[in-house]
Enzyme design. Structure first.
Site, short mmCIF file in Angstrom:
data_model
loop_
_atom_site.label_atom_id
_atom_site.label_comp_id
_atom_site.label_asym_id
_atom_site.label_seq_id
_atom_site.Cartn_x
_atom_site.Cartn_y
_atom_site.Cartn_z
N ASP A 52 -12.09 -36.24 -3.57
CA ASP A 52 -12.70 -34.98 -3.15
C ASP A 52 -13.69 -34.51 -4.21
OD1 ASP A 52 -12.44 -32.47 -1.27
OD2 ASP A 52 -12.51 -31.73 -3.33
N LYS A 82 -19.17 -31.73 -0.33
CA LYS A 82 -19.35 -30.38 0.24
C LYS A 82 -20.77 -29.88 0.02
CE LYS A 82 -14.64 -29.60 -1.46
NZ LYS A 82 -14.59 -30.20 -2.80
N HIS A 115 -18.88 -25.56 1.81
CA HIS A 115 -18.01 -25.27 0.65
C HIS A 115 -17.39 -23.85 0.72
CE1 HIS A 115 -17.49 -26.67 -3.78
NE2 HIS A 115 -16.44 -25.98 -3.40
P1 NDP Z 1 -5.07 -28.35 -9.66
O1 NDP Z 1 -4.13 -27.37 -9.06
O2 NDP Z 1 -5.17 -29.70 -9.09
O3 NDP Z 1 -4.74 -28.44 -11.20
C1 NDP Z 1 -5.49 -29.19 -12.10
C2 NDP Z 1 -4.99 -28.88 -13.51
O4 NDP Z 1 -3.62 -29.24 -13.62
C3 NDP Z 1 -5.73 -29.63 -14.58
O5 NDP Z 1 -5.80 -28.78 -15.71
C4 NDP Z 1 -4.85 -30.83 -14.86
O6 NDP Z 1 -4.99 -31.27 -16.20
C5 NDP Z 1 -3.46 -30.23 -14.64
N1 NDP Z 1 -2.50 -31.21 -14.13
C6 NDP Z 1 -2.68 -32.10 -13.13
N2 NDP Z 1 -1.59 -32.84 -12.94
C7 NDP Z 1 -0.67 -32.41 -13.83
C8 NDP Z 1 0.66 -32.81 -14.13
N3 NDP Z 1 1.26 -33.79 -13.46
N4 NDP Z 1 1.31 -32.15 -15.14
C9 NDP Z 1 0.71 -31.15 -15.81
N5 NDP Z 1 -0.54 -30.72 -15.57
C10 NDP Z 1 -1.24 -31.37 -14.59
O7 NDP Z 1 -6.51 -27.61 -9.70
P2 NDP Z 1 -7.99 -27.86 -9.21
O8 NDP Z 1 -8.63 -26.53 -9.23
O9 NDP Z 1 -8.66 -28.94 -9.92
O10 NDP Z 1 -7.84 -28.28 -7.67
C11 NDP Z 1 -7.73 -29.62 -7.23
C12 NDP Z 1 -8.96 -30.05 -6.47
O11 NDP Z 1 -9.21 -29.17 -5.38
C13 NDP Z 1 -10.27 -29.95 -7.27
O12 NDP Z 1 -10.39 -30.96 -8.24
C14 NDP Z 1 -11.29 -29.98 -6.18
O13 NDP Z 1 -11.46 -31.31 -5.71
C15 NDP Z 1 -10.62 -29.11 -5.13
N6 NDP Z 1 -11.05 -27.70 -5.23
C16 NDP Z 1 -11.80 -27.21 -4.18
C17 NDP Z 1 -12.25 -25.91 -4.21
C18 NDP Z 1 -13.02 -25.40 -3.06
O14 NDP Z 1 -13.62 -24.31 -3.16
N7 NDP Z 1 -13.09 -26.11 -1.96
C19 NDP Z 1 -12.02 -25.02 -5.35
C20 NDP Z 1 -11.20 -25.62 -6.39
C21 NDP Z 1 -10.73 -26.90 -6.30
P3 NDP Z 1 -5.79 -32.62 -16.67
O15 NDP Z 1 -6.92 -32.85 -15.73
O16 NDP Z 1 -6.24 -32.24 -18.04
O17 NDP Z 1 -4.79 -33.72 -16.67
#
Ligand code: NDP
Length: 289
Positions: A52, A82, A115
């Site tokens: 994504d 998006k 988006h």
């Molecule tokens: P998430 O809820 O997926 O959380 C991501 C965070 O959690 C990062 O800091 C990551 O750290 C940490 N993390 C991931 N896995 C673990 C684990 N197993 N243990 C501990 N910490 C963990 O947040 P996002 O906001 O990134 O959402 C996911 C996806 O959703 C985005 O990447 C995007 O593709 C989409 N999105 C879409 C939006 C929209 O408007 N349509 C808005 C926001 C997100 P690290 O990477 O350092 O490992």
């Protein structure tokens, strides 16, 4: 890369187009462009087959490089991108979509999303007319929306014969959006959860850590399993290979009814991101955060 991975294949959910989407994919929001190729390659190695991205993330090119380098058959992969708020409008959407395909190095995406509704721009219906054309031409195999609330969806459904395949919304134990999810179910729109871990904010919750301890699983696995059992698509982001592995390893255990109910009890309307009615992608709105 071979088609096999150490993790079992991720189940797929049906879209209203007749195609299907892996229930769990890798999100790449906030992955720096220069790191994206490596992060996505690690994800593909771990067994992720759905990625994504978004024009706004400025990392579509890295996603495309990883896909090309992986050598995986295109048909095994599900790629979502998006349309950015700045590119809203019928003509602008055409230009932006061509740019996204070029950045990705693909001739079609599996899912193209508006988006944000960006209500002050007043353009999402015009965008959708362009999206219908991308879909009919087979260049966007499915089309959908993101961050739409019930009134935005109602307006869209009144204006078009094509029902969005997906609404990608902020969804996690602290923001469960039940009314919106019920609307999706009623209209054949699949719910896709963004920030499924609330960007980490739910991982220290005692209800989650208690269940994790009992099951010998991590807090992230418990939260992702909750999403899976609700029947939603989920796209956790991690740049850390061990966490990518952990997050996809959620298909060999189950939460009990009591676990599901306990997590349901955590709902508190707690957003990590913008409110869809108040966010239009204007520079002053980013500055306010
Ligand atoms: P998430 O809820 O997926 O959380 C991501 C965070 O959690 C990062 O800091 C990551 O750290 C940490 N993390 C991931 N896995 C673990 C684990 N197993 N243990 C501990 N910490 C963990 O947040 P996002 O906001 O990134 O959402 C996911 C996806 O959703 C985005 O990447 C995007 O593709 C989409 N999105 C879409 C939006 C929209 O408007 N349509 C808005 C926001 C997100 P690290 O990477 O350092 O490992």
């Amino acid at each position: 890369m071979t088609a096999a991975s150490a993790n079992p294949p991720v189940p797929r959910l049906d879209l209203n187009t007749g195609a299907s989407i892996p229930q769990l994919g890798l999100g790449v929001f906030q992955v720096p462009p220069e790191d994206t190729r490596g992060v996505v390659l690690a994800g593909l190695e771990a067994g992720y087959r759905s990625i994504d991205t978004a024009a706004r993330y400025q990392n579509e090119a890295g996603v495309g490089e990883a896909i090309a380098e992986s050598g995986l058959p295109r048909g095994d992969l599900f790629v979502t991108t998006k349309l950015a708020n700045d590119d809203q409008g019928y003509d602008q959407a055409h230009v932006a979509f061509n740019n996204s395909l070029e950045e990705l190095g693909l001739d079609a995406v599996d899912l193209y999303l508006i988006h944000w509704p960006a209500p002050k721009r007043g353009e999402y219906l015009n965008c959708w007319r362009a999206f219908e054309e991308f879909h009919r031409a087979g260049r966007a195999r499915a089309i959908g929306v993101s961050n739409f609330m019930v009134p935005h969806l109602e307006r869209l459904l009144e204006s078009s014969p094509i029902v969005p395949a997906v609404n990608q919304i902020e969804l996690h134990p602290y923001l469960q959006q039940k009314e919106l999810c019920a609307f999706h179910a009623e209209h054949g729109i699949l719910t896709e959860a963004w920030s499924p871990l609330a960007q980490g904010a739910v991982l220290a919750d005692p209800v989650i850590t208690g269940i994790a301890r009992r099951l010998g699983r991590s807090a992230a696995q418990v939260v992702l399993r909750w999403h899976i059992q609700l029947g939603n698509v989920v796209i956790p982001k991690s740049v850390t290979p061990a966490r990518q592995q952990e997050n996809i390893d959620v298909f060999d255990f189950e939460l009990t009814g009591d676990d599901m109910a306990a997590i349901e009890g955590l709902d508190r309307g707690g957003r990590t991101g913008f409110h869809p009615d108040e966010f239009n992608g204007f520079p002053e709105e980013f500055a306010k955060r």
